[in-house]
Design an enzyme around this catalytic site. Structure first.
Site, PDB file in Angstrom:
ATOM      1  N   ASN A  62      66.960 -60.172 -40.542  1.00  0.00           N
ATOM      2  CA  ASN A  62      66.468 -61.044 -39.482  1.00  0.00           C
ATOM      3  C   ASN A  62      67.631 -61.631 -38.688  1.00  0.00           C
ATOM      4  OD1 ASN A  62      66.798 -62.597 -41.987  1.00  0.00           O
ATOM      5  ND2 ASN A  62      65.841 -64.328 -40.960  1.00  0.00           N
ATOM      6  N   CYS A  73      62.609 -60.322 -36.639  1.00  0.00           N
ATOM      7  CA  CYS A  73      62.468 -60.178 -38.085  1.00  0.00           C
ATOM      8  C   CYS A  73      63.198 -58.933 -38.583  1.00  0.00           C
ATOM      9  CB  CYS A  73      61.005 -60.069 -38.469  1.00  0.00           C
ATOM     10  SG  CYS A  73      60.006 -61.507 -38.048  1.00  0.00           S
ATOM     11  N   GLU A  75      62.129 -56.595 -40.645  1.00  0.00           N
ATOM     12  CA  GLU A  75      61.298 -55.395 -40.648  1.00  0.00           C
ATOM     13  C   GLU A  75      61.267 -54.731 -39.277  1.00  0.00           C
ATOM     14  OE1 GLU A  75      59.171 -58.436 -43.389  1.00  0.00           O
ATOM     15  OE2 GLU A  75      60.509 -58.458 -41.654  1.00  0.00           O
ATOM     16  N   CYS A 112      55.401 -60.646 -41.997  1.00  0.00           N
ATOM     17  CA  CYS A 112      54.606 -61.531 -41.140  1.00  0.00           C
ATOM     18  C   CYS A 112      53.614 -60.701 -40.315  1.00  0.00           C
ATOM     19  CB  CYS A 112      55.511 -62.357 -40.232  1.00  0.00           C
ATOM     20  SG  CYS A 112      56.256 -61.410 -38.879  1.00  0.00           S
ATOM     21  N   CYS A 115      55.210 -58.283 -37.723  1.00  0.00           N
ATOM     22  CA  CYS A 115      55.814 -57.118 -38.374  1.00  0.00           C
ATOM     23  C   CYS A 115      54.741 -56.165 -38.882  1.00  0.00           C
ATOM     24  CB  CYS A 115      56.730 -57.560 -39.510  1.00  0.00           C
ATOM     25  SG  CYS A 115      58.256 -58.318 -38.900  1.00  0.00           S
TER      26      CYS A 115
END
Length: 160
Positions: A62, A73, A75, A112, A115
């Site tokens: 991140n 983020c 991901e 999240c 993501c």
């Protein structure tokens, strides 16, 4: 009117040592990458590692910004880089780990919502599930055989 029940199935590993060797290595890449995260505001570091079908591992952490919506983020950092560098490759597996400098993170922390939507886009595009493993800094690891377990009613291009 009719009610519909949607169920998700996950595999829970007690710790990293229970994971298959290849997933342990992928998660170790995510852990090492987590430590490189730029998270001066939230103190919440996340690392992600993606295994592609060409055997390459793509990592992401991140990246925060004082203008909060401008950060990204781990991901999405990893998945967008994989898409940019290897647009024809399929994503086979993703390992995610998160830690906080403010509290103990010993339970699995899933991606999240933003993501999940980004991962969903790639899973739908490649017409093949992406295995997702996620954990906190320590403790249990959860495996989802597909992003659809985490986002069963995904928004996709079929709605456009």
């Amino acid at each position: 009117m009719k009610e519909v029940k949607i169920e998700s199935m996950f595999t829970v590993y007690e710790d990293l040592s229970e994971l298959p060797d290849d997933i342990q290595q992928l998660m170790q890449s995510a852990i090492q990458t987590r430590e490189k995260a730029y998270a001066p505001y939230s103190k919440f570091k996340v690392g992600a590692a993606i295994l592609l079908d060409n055997k390459e591992v793509i990592i992401g952490s991140n990246q925060e910004n004082a203008s909060y919506p401008s950060g990204l983020c781990a991901e999405r950092t990893a998945i967008y880089y994989a898409g940019a560098k290897h647009p024809a490759s399929k994503i086979l597996k993703m390992a995610i780990t998160a830690s906080s400098q403010n509290q103990i993170t010993d339970s699995p922390i899933p991606p999240c919502g933003a993501c999940r939507q980004a991962i969903s886009e790639y899973e739908i595009k490649q017409e093949q599930p992406i295995e997702i493993y996620f954990m906190g800094a320590t403790g249990k690891v959860i495996k989802s055989n597909s992003l659809s377990n985490l986002l069963p009613l995904a928004f996709d291009r079929g709605f456009l």
